[in-house]
Design an enzyme around this catalytic site. Structure first.
Site, PDB file in Angstrom:
ATOM      1  N   ARG A   1      58.759  -0.066   3.045  1.00 14.41           N
ATOM      2  CA  ARG A   1      57.669   0.910   2.928  1.00 14.41           C
ATOM      3  C   ARG A   1      57.821   1.776   1.685  1.00 14.41           C
ATOM      4  NH1 ARG A   1      57.970   2.971   8.896  1.00 14.41           N
ATOM      5  NH2 ARG A   1      57.100   1.219  10.047  1.00 14.41           N
TER       6      ARG A   1
ATOM      7  N   TYR B   1      51.884  -6.992  19.713  1.00  8.95           N
ATOM      8  CA  TYR B   1      50.723  -6.186  19.329  1.00  8.95           C
ATOM      9  C   TYR B   1      49.423  -6.799  19.867  1.00  8.95           C
ATOM     10  CZ  TYR B   1      53.281  -3.160  16.060  1.00  8.95           C
ATOM     11  OH  TYR B   1      54.117  -2.225  15.502  1.00  8.95           O
TER      12      TYR B   1
ATOM     13  N   ARG C   1      45.061   6.230  -1.310  1.00  3.28           N
ATOM     14  CA  ARG C   1      44.506   5.938   0.018  1.00  3.28           C
ATOM     15  C   ARG C   1      43.232   6.735   0.267  1.00  3.28           C
ATOM     16  NH1 ARG C   1      47.782   5.343   5.719  1.00  3.28           N
ATOM     17  NH2 ARG C   1      46.013   5.631   7.130  1.00  3.28           N
TER      18      ARG C   1
ATOM     19  N   ASP D   1      50.003  -5.516   5.384  1.00  2.38           N
ATOM     20  CA  ASP D   1      50.408  -5.111   6.727  1.00  2.38           C
ATOM     21  C   ASP D   1      50.927  -6.329   7.466  1.00  2.38           C
ATOM     22  OD1 ASP D   1      50.198  -2.665   8.675  1.00  2.38           O
ATOM     23  OD2 ASP D   1      49.588  -4.410   9.844  1.00  2.38           O
TER      24      ASP D   1
ATOM     25  N   ARG E   1      53.330   6.739   2.423  1.00  2.00           N
ATOM     26  CA  ARG E   1      52.782   8.091   2.549  1.00  2.00           C
ATOM     27  C   ARG E   1      53.692   9.199   2.027  1.00  2.00           C
ATOM     28  NH1 ARG E   1      51.380   8.249   8.733  1.00  2.00           N
ATOM     29  NH2 ARG E   1      53.080   6.708   8.769  1.00  2.00           N
TER      30      ARG E   1
END
Length: 354
Positions: free
Chosen positions: A27, A154, A40, A77, A31
């Site tokens: 990652r 998921y 973003r 992703d 963020r």
């Protein structure tokens, strides 16, 4: 084919000599970086970044502009495959990924298609090509996918889960049905990663984020079996180079020997496994990647350097170590602390490669 200017990451994965231990962060485009948050916002949302190759390239390169990283990782992703299967991936703020159409019945699972990456996920392959062009040999590019078991959790749960009740219920009450689903996913992951390799990915990593939620025997049956299937089906040579495979099972330290048997070049470790003990167990069969707790980055610069030093010391001398965090960098980390970490790896590791 553009010559790589910095190939120490590839050489470390192949257990070849390097000058310093290479480092990248899971990652690393994320963020914690203000420039990422700005990108973003311009894109509108996370999927707006993922599905636009130019924007995906922009954020992939952002951490390389800040830090002397030894690899870039495709911005995408792990759940692109189930999204391409029609499950409707979306993201709730603060809640993570969700699916509008989870699959739980036999009819829903039997109807799952095997994906065609060129037709179903062209934006990912276009992003890989764009990033490779813009990197221009600066560092290698990593492609990736989620593991079949992780994707299945998921898809069945409809999003993240604390106990994986529905997925585990299927494993123990309808194992044949779950195996069918995992086989479809394994074939799709194999095709997807091979398409990324053909598009320009020079390393591929499989994120088995939830393998550690399984029991000892269930891990071998429902996760490792399909990691092996993928490893057997991957392109391992492209553009005149070996294409290394990294397997990362979070919480998987007890299965390192079995994971090494798959033929992967490297195993990722989370922070719960001692690096030196892991090296003693797998010997020179695979490289090891990891494994600092991302939370250390909330500490002082001195503490960060101490933690880096301890992990380097634990691994010891010689090749075969790629430094990384034991999981993805978290959103509230100070970017300056990430820089301390990366510089410490390069500065403190040189004596281990003399």
């Amino acid at each position: 084919m553009t010559e790589l200017k910095n190939d120490r990451f590839l050489r470390a994965l192949l257990r070849e000599p390097v000058d310093v231990t290479p480092v990248w962060m899971m990652r690393q485009a994320g963020r914690y970086l203000p420039e990422y948050r700005a990108s973003r916002e311009r894109a509108g949302d996370f999927m707006g970044l993922c599905t636009n190759p130019e924007r995906a390239c922009e954020v992939t390169l952002q951490p390389l502009e800040r830090y002397p990283l030894d690899a870039a990782i495709l911005f995408s992703d792990i759940l692109t495959i189930p999204d391409a299967m029609g499950l409707g991936l979306y993201f709730e703020t603060g809640e993570g990924p969700k699916f509008r159409k989870p699959v739980r019945t036999e009819a829903e699972i039997m109807a799952l298609p095997e994906i065609d990456p060129e037709a179903d996920l062209p934006y990912v392959l276009d992003a890989v090509k764009t990033i490779r062009r813009e990197l221009n040999g600066r560092v290698p590019l990593i492609g990736f996918s989620g593991s079949p078991w992780t994707l299945a959790t998921y898809m069945i749960e409809g999003g993240s889960s604390r106990d994986f009740r529905r997925a585990k219920e299927m494993a123990y009450s309808q194992p044949e049905l779950l195996h069918h689903m995992l086989d479809v996913l394994a074939r799709s992951v194999t095709t997807y990663l091979n398409a990324q390799i053909r598009a320009g990915a020079q390393v591929v990593q499989i994120f088995d984020s939830w393998g550690g939620a399984l029991s000892h025997n269930a891990y071998r049956e429902f996760s490792l079996k399909y990691l092996q299937q993928i490893a057997d089906g991957l392109l391992r040579e492209h553009e005149g180079r070996r294409v290394p495979l990294i397997l990362f099972t979070k919480g998987g330290g007890q299965w390192l020997e079995a994971m090494a048997d798959t033929g992967a070049e490297a195993l990722g470790l989370d922070w719960t496994t001692d690096m030196g003990q892991a090296r003693a167990r797998v010997g020179d069969r695979v490289a090891l990647q990891g494994n600092m707790d991302p939370s250390v980055l909330y500490g002082t610069p001195e503490r960060i350097r101490t933690e880096v030093s301890d992990i380097l010391k634990s691994y010891g001398t010689g090749p075969g170590h790629v430094f990384n965090l034991g999981h993805g960098i978290t959103p509230h980390v100070d970017p300056e602390h990430a820089g301390v970490f990366i510089r410490a790896v390069h500065e403190l590791s040189a004596p281990y490669h003399e």
